[in-house]
Design an enzyme around this catalytic site. Structure first.
Site, PDB file in Angstrom:
ATOM      1  CE1 TYR A 182      -1.554   1.091  14.670  1.00 42.12           C
ATOM      2  CE2 TYR A 182      -3.018   1.388  15.949  1.00 42.12           C
ATOM      3  CZ  TYR A 182      -2.679   0.788  15.268  1.00 42.12           C
ATOM      4  OH  TYR A 182      -3.660  -0.162  14.843  1.00 42.12           O
ATOM      5  CB  ILE A 237      -6.906  -7.994  17.370  1.00 44.43           C
ATOM      6  CG1 ILE A 237      -8.557  -6.692  17.331  1.00 44.43           C
ATOM      7  CG2 ILE A 237      -7.653  -9.791  16.718  1.00 44.43           C
ATOM      8  CD1 ILE A 237      -9.744  -7.303  18.193  1.00 44.43           C
ATOM      9  CB  VAL A 242      -1.317  -0.282   1.424  1.00 42.09           C
ATOM     10  CG1 VAL A 242      -1.686  -1.340   1.311  1.00 42.09           C
ATOM     11  CG2 VAL A 242       0.394  -0.224   2.612  1.00 42.09           C
ATOM     12  CE  LYS A 287      -4.569   1.457  12.105  1.00 43.44           C
ATOM     13  NZ  LYS A 287      -4.846   1.283  11.126  1.00 43.44           N
ATOM     14  CB  SER A 318      -6.860   1.495  16.099  1.00 41.00           C
ATOM     15  OG  SER A 318      -6.271   0.896  17.440  1.00 41.00           O
ATOM     16  CG  ASN A 372      -7.008  -5.591   7.890  1.00 38.87           C
ATOM     17  OD1 ASN A 372      -7.391  -5.300   8.798  1.00 38.87           O
ATOM     18  ND2 ASN A 372      -5.954  -6.756   7.455  1.00 38.87           N
TER      19      ASN A 372
END
Ligand SMILES: NC(=O)c1ccc[n+]([C@@H]2O[C@H](COP(=O)([O-])OP(=O)(O)OC[C@H]3O[C@@H](n4cnc5c(N)ncnc54)[C@H](OP(=O)(O)O)[C@@H]3O)[C@@H](O)[C@H]2O)c1
Length: 245
Positions: free
Chosen positions: A150, A183, A60, A154, A137, A86
């Site tokens: 991060y 997760i 990506v 998000k 997230s 994703n």
């Protein structure tokens, strides 16, 4: 009547080689969708063919790749019904210690890549309309230690999705977001590896466990199906109660 029917729909899932993306790829296949699963390199997608998933290489960070991949899917099937962005990466770096290449890598993968994919999809399907599901997230909604860049990417994906949902609404597009909590995938190895930290993390999750990749699938199927036809620019949070506190 199956309210959550995705049978025969074409779906492209980035980051489908492992974790949440792999679970979605297998789940959409089981639900009768035509699934294209993307990985960042050829080794990542070898397992897909024998599982009935069309494997494609799509880094990506590479400009133009998504446009090419989506163009081929459109030529073969007439339309890509749903794009699921994703693919993502995370690090556990203190904000003061970020090096330039690490910063650029996270931003390019988690934010610029998502924007480019959305744009490529739109350019190919201006007339047909489309359905985008971006995986952000809960760390795009709340702050946490060691997650600065991060979290920023998000959070940016959440507001990007809202902006695109409005800008493209008249063209029949829907853009929604899934916000997972913690997760159990390779991404959380950096937490699972440390017993003390893991205890603290579990104590902070009302349900007392990490999520499983399969915990995310139902929300993705809902957003890809006509059941969510009147929903756009919104987030579904799946976090065991983490952000309800
Ligand atoms: N796990 C969690 O606790 C959690 C929580 C909230 C949100 N999320 C988000 O959920 C998504 C999936 O996470 P996960 O836990 O399933 O992660 P994972 O198990 O670490 O898998 C990451 C996936 O992203 C792909 N990827 C990484 N860099 C890429 C690039 N440059 N181009 C294309 N693909 C790339 C990987 O492909 P390769 O195998 O080819 O490297 C892999 O398929 C991510 O966006 C993540 O931020 C995860």
């Amino acid at each position: 009547m199956n309210l959550f029917d995705v049978k025969g729909k074409t779906v492209l899932i980035t980051g489908a080689s492992r974790g949440i993306g792999k679970s979605m790829a297998l789940g959409f296949r089981d639900a009768g969708a035509i699934v294209y699963g993307a990985g960042s390199k050829p080794e990542s997608i070898h397992w897909m063919e024998k599982e009935g998933i069309h494997g494609v290489v799509l880094d990506v960070r590479s400009e133009g790749s998504a446009f090419e991949v989506i163009g081929k899917i459109k030529t073969k099937h007439g339309k890509l019904d749903t794009l699921i962005n994703n693919a993502g990466i995370a690090t556990n770096t203190p904000a003061s210690g970020f090096k330039e290449d690490e910063l650029q890598n996270i931003v390019q993968t988690n934010y610029v890549g998502v924007f480019r994919n959305c744009q490529a999809y739109y350019k190919h399907h201006k007339k047909e309309g489309g359905n985008i599901i971006n995986v952000a997230s809960v760390l795009g909604m709340v702050g946490s230690k060691l997650a600065s860049v991060y979290s920023g990417t998000k959070g940016a994906v959440i507001t990007l999705s809202k902006a695109l949902a409005i800008e493209w609404c008249n063209n029949g597009y829907r853009v929604n977001v899934i916000c997972p909590g913690l997760i159990d995938t390779d991404m959380t190895d950096m937490i699972k590896d440390k017993e003390f930290i893991m205890k603290q993390v579990l104590a902070g999750i009302p349900m007392g466990r990490l999520g499983k990749p399969e915990d995310i699938l139902g929300a993705a199927i809902y957003l890809a199906s006509d059941s969510s036809a009147y929903m756009t620019g919104q987030c579904i949070v799946l976090d065991g109660g983490l952000t309800a506190q």
